[in-house]
Design a protein around this motif. Structure first.
Motif, PDB file in Angstrom:
ATOM      1  N   ALA A  78       0.882  -1.170   0.000  1.00  0.00           N
ATOM      2  CA  ALA A  78       0.000   0.000   0.000  1.00  0.00           C
ATOM      3  C   ALA A  78       0.913   1.212   0.000  1.00  0.00           C
ATOM      4  CB  ALA A  78      -0.906   0.009   1.226  1.00  0.00           C
ATOM      5  N   VAL A  79       0.643   2.161  -0.877  1.00  0.00           N
ATOM      6  CA  VAL A  79       1.602   3.241  -1.126  1.00  0.00           C
ATOM      7  C   VAL A  79       1.044   4.607  -0.730  1.00  0.00           C
ATOM      8  CG1 VAL A  79       2.826   2.047  -2.974  1.00  0.00           C
ATOM      9  CG2 VAL A  79       0.758   3.375  -3.503  1.00  0.00           C
ATOM     10  N   THR A  80       1.943   5.595  -0.698  1.00  0.00           N
ATOM     11  CA  THR A  80       1.501   6.942  -0.341  1.00  0.00           C
ATOM     12  C   THR A  80       0.840   7.636  -1.529  1.00  0.00           C
ATOM     13  OG1 THR A  80       3.772   7.620  -0.787  1.00  0.00           O
ATOM     14  CG2 THR A  80       3.143   7.369   1.522  1.00  0.00           C
ATOM     15  N   THR A  81       1.359   7.399  -2.728  1.00  0.00           N
ATOM     16  CA  THR A  81       0.745   8.013  -3.912  1.00  0.00           C
ATOM     17  C   THR A  81       0.745   7.014  -5.050  1.00  0.00           C
ATOM     18  OG1 THR A  81       2.906   8.989  -4.338  1.00  0.00           O
ATOM     19  CG2 THR A  81       1.206  10.453  -3.467  1.00  0.00           C
ATOM     20  N   GLU A  82      -0.297   7.121  -5.889  1.00  0.00           N
ATOM     21  CA  GLU A  82      -0.553   6.091  -6.888  1.00  0.00           C
ATOM     22  C   GLU A  82       0.601   5.937  -7.874  1.00  0.00           C
ATOM     23  OE1 GLU A  82      -4.423   6.629  -8.464  1.00  0.00           O
ATOM     24  OE2 GLU A  82      -4.556   4.583  -9.254  1.00  0.00           O
TER      25      GLU A  82
ATOM     26  N   LYS B 289       3.194   3.061  -7.692  1.00  0.00           N
ATOM     27  CA  LYS B 289       2.838   1.652  -7.850  1.00  0.00           C
ATOM     28  C   LYS B 289       3.680   0.957  -8.926  1.00  0.00           C
ATOM     29  CE  LYS B 289      -1.677   0.777  -7.802  1.00  0.00           C
ATOM     30  NZ  LYS B 289      -3.121   1.041  -7.997  1.00  0.00           N
TER      31      LYS B 289
ATOM     32  N   VAL C 102      -6.764   1.485   3.427  1.00  0.00           N
ATOM     33  CA  VAL C 102      -6.147   1.274   2.118  1.00  0.00           C
ATOM     34  C   VAL C 102      -7.255   1.457   1.079  1.00  0.00           C
ATOM     35  CG1 VAL C 102      -4.912  -0.318   0.605  1.00  0.00           C
ATOM     36  CG2 VAL C 102      -4.491  -0.363   3.081  1.00  0.00           C
TER      37      VAL C 102
ATOM     38  N   ASN D 289      -7.372   2.271  -4.846  1.00  0.00           N
ATOM     39  CA  ASN D 289      -6.176   2.448  -5.689  1.00  0.00           C
ATOM     40  C   ASN D 289      -4.888   2.121  -4.924  1.00  0.00           C
ATOM     41  OD1 ASN D 289      -5.730   4.567  -3.998  1.00  0.00           O
ATOM     42  ND2 ASN D 289      -5.712   6.154  -5.588  1.00  0.00           N
ATOM     43  N   LYS D 290      -5.056   1.475  -3.742  1.00  0.00           N
ATOM     44  CA  LYS D 290      -3.917   1.001  -2.927  1.00  0.00           C
ATOM     45  C   LYS D 290      -3.074   2.121  -2.318  1.00  0.00           C
ATOM     46  CE  LYS D 290      -5.632  -2.683  -4.400  1.00  0.00           C
ATOM     47  NZ  LYS D 290      -6.893  -2.982  -3.700  1.00  0.00           N
ATOM     48  N   THR D 291      -3.659   3.300  -2.177  1.00  0.00           N
ATOM     49  CA  THR D 291      -2.965   4.340  -1.415  1.00  0.00           C
ATOM     50  C   THR D 291      -3.557   4.381  -0.008  1.00  0.00           C
ATOM     51  OG1 THR D 291      -4.499   6.075  -2.102  1.00  0.00           O
ATOM     52  CG2 THR D 291      -2.532   5.747  -3.467  1.00  0.00           C
ATOM     53  N   VAL D 292      -2.743   4.824   0.948  1.00  0.00           N
ATOM     54  CA  VAL D 292      -3.175   4.833   2.346  1.00  0.00           C
ATOM     55  C   VAL D 292      -3.801   6.174   2.710  1.00  0.00           C
ATOM     56  CG1 VAL D 292      -1.476   3.150   3.124  1.00  0.00           C
ATOM     57  CG2 VAL D 292      -0.895   5.587   3.133  1.00  0.00           C
TER      58      VAL D 292
END
Lengths: 254, 254, 254, 254
Positions: free
Chosen positions: A137-141, A144, C59, C62-65
């Protein structure tokens, strides 16, 4: 004083990657970062204590006592980015405590002027798998694409991250840090999951251009795989009962 | 004010041994130190109150009320080391409370300029034994030889200490005090365990060169042994059922 | 900092109606106000964070936190009263936290010089109904006539309101604001109840002279109705057992 | 602000008897003091609010909302001692909250320069009795003779008092107030116990030289007695099963 950062040495790193792994499901976070600190021979620079930790005191194998704490390490590297690591056997035991500990760890991230944050935990699925995934899981898309090159699964159903790994990345995002939370896929009922730990370490190895010696971990992986096989056999025998039960669950989340 | 130290008299001891025993498993800590204070005719010097204690008020046998509290005593000795004792019917009821009470007790340890810290508790094993052990955990490894002379078992599986006994020794170690935590082996399901209390008292007698009269305790030991025999008979009858159940537990701690 | 109000823009509304809907039973409050904010194209002006929220991090798809938070919106209207909205995926996780978050939200109500407070939640009845009611609780009795015109049931058995919706209205009443808490009737075992959400939206539409497009909600209502039918069938089969059990309950509240 | 005392009027009493009765087992404390305030036509002078109360808001019969609170009354009497009363539908929901609320109530006791403290609660015995006792616990032993004249049982097994009634008397004793805690004997499974409330009121009537009209209470007593008879019949039928179970309990408190 509810959270105390006890630095023995000043940080000497330059825009390091900040890596966090604390006690949690399958102890994947703590084990991964402790393994890194040990095998990279990182330099211990401080400790973090908190009144929000559980009110336990550890008795070590040599029968000496040790307060619960998180350990902080740094590693200066000539040919690659520096590292600051935090690992430990405790997380906060209350909601407010979780936020306060995470905020204190962010002070360290700020002071280190970290270039990237990697937080590590486990994600319990209830199932035993041969090859555990590493969910990200990331801070910004836009990050990825970068991370998916390193064998990290960014197409999953993880809906929330509990505890420090999530809060540190969430607070980091708020302060314009970029980074990722790596969650090792784990059955959830193991107190230790070396196989998932290995999978996470392999992802980190690629992200950080490391060369990790897995020999010490391999033995533990073998042991844990034997336990898992026993559990699967047991589950096979009990399977019919559980199946009939689960048909009564009508899960609905809107 | 979440923890309040209420001193009626100034401490008049010189580098005393500081001994702590509060409410806990089998009430071994509290009973041991209360027995010491009573039989050594120690001088009561103060009390410790806390908003972190459970919100109960004690009704004594004479029907008067009493807030939960810890009592502080001192004993000056000509021929041996002075003592400062703290015992009481309450520990904190929250994680943060445990740390705050322990920190306040450390203020007393600091003020007393204690030469050694002995904390006392119980360790529940689930089993009834004829001769309960006294397990020890120390601040530094080099103390193990000294203490093992006094009948203290320093080769055990205790992995953590819950509550004040552990935190005080852990905080003490951080501040360079030396000492030991004594844990009386107890089944864990008894609210009072005079047999384990006696075992701990015998160790303390040797450490401190005391001469303790066990007559008052002996009667309680006899009573509790009868209860234990009944429990063992009961367990014997139920044993077969429990055994078949326990085979389904596949404990794995990595 | 245990609750933080993070305003990106100053409020530009004039004596707005203040509408609150946060996470809770059936997510009726949050869904209602989020639907309003979205369909009225309200302007996001700030966020509220709290250390009292659960220590989870979201989460997103789009898998951002994303940290748990409440979102604040405003809507200026030429032909009707302005609106300030707060909706979000979290409420406090402790009693004290609930009061502190509600007090912080009241700072926003004060600053906005709100003319009316509408808080929204759900009321779990345990029963599935065709046409869910909207139960109301008001700050002063003389408001009942006004609100009952808008299809709000003010003759019910609701005895207490849990969490922010109740506290904000209660604190508001103390400070001489007038307003209503709208509770959508819901079975209580659904994580989402679009049918009850629709009923609440219809009441708000009348109170605020809005013109809401329900098309997006209608699809969700259809889905949820199918789930409810399955649940009712299941309940029908289990009914006989439960009835015999409930005869043993001798409820008595004096 | 975690506890707030909101006085509408200054206290005009002279060395009053201070009487406390809050929500609790069988609601005996709250009901007793509310009955006193109502039937003696005491003058309401203030309210106490706390962030430590449960995060609920009351919906009254007329559908208006009300924060949880404690109400403070005074009664000036020419021919007998003045009274200050505090009653309410809430106690704190955490240990620390209990102590903080009790300390705040003690500020009121101090300000009133109370001559005596009477706190009221219930004591659950698990048994239904025809004539419930009123158990007493006092600040000092010499008060026992005085109070036992008023039909108060001072020869009982009550070992501790939970919540405000105990803490206020315990804190009061610390500050040299004298007084008593009255605990109405109640089965423990009733949300309201008018019979026990009546018994406590009769004791207070004697202590304070009051002349109480019990007519309103009598009807509720009759209703509750019918419920109790049903419960006893039910228990009679289930008795055999429970007896065989209880033989397996080997209670031992040392």
């Amino acid at each position: 004083m509810t959270v105390r950062l006890d630095m023995e040495k000043e940080l000497g790193t330059e825009n390091p990657v900040f890596i966090e792994g604390l006690a949690g499901i399958g102890h994947i976070g703590k084990t991964t970062v402790a393994y890194l600190a040990d095998h990279l021979e990182a330099d211990k620079v401080g400790e973090l204590y908190s009144h929000h930790f559980p009110p336990y005191t550890i008795v070590r194998d040599n029968k000496t006592v040790d307060l619960l704490k998180n350990n902080i390490y740094q590693l200066k590297r000539d040919d690659a980015r520096d590292l600051v690591l935090i690992e430990g056997n405790a997380q906060a035991s209350t909601p407010q405590g979780h936020y306060e500990v995470a905020e204190k760890i962010m002070e360290l991230v700020d002071e280190a002027e970290a270039s990237e944050i990697i937080t590590i935990g486990g994600y319990g699925t209830g199932d035993v798998v041969e090859e555990p995934d590493v969910f990200g899981a990331v801070t910004t898309e836009k990050l990825k694409d970068d991370y998916s090159e390193h064998g990290i699964n960014l197409d999953h159903d993880v809906g929330q991250i509990v505890g420090a790994s999530g809060l540190i990345l969430g607070l980091g995002h708020e302060r314009d840090y970029s980074g990722i939370c790596l969650l090792g896929e784990t059955p959830g009922f193991l107190l230790s999951d070396p196989k998932a730990t290995e999978a996470v370490l392999q992802s980190i190895e690629k992200i950080l251009d490391l060369d990790i010696d897995y020999s010490e971990l391999d033995e533990k992986v073998k042991e844990s795989q034997e336990v898992l096989k026993k559990l699967q056999n047991l589950k096979g025998k009990q399977g019919q009962d559980q199946e009939s039960q689960s048909q009564q669950d009508l899960g609905y989340i809107g």
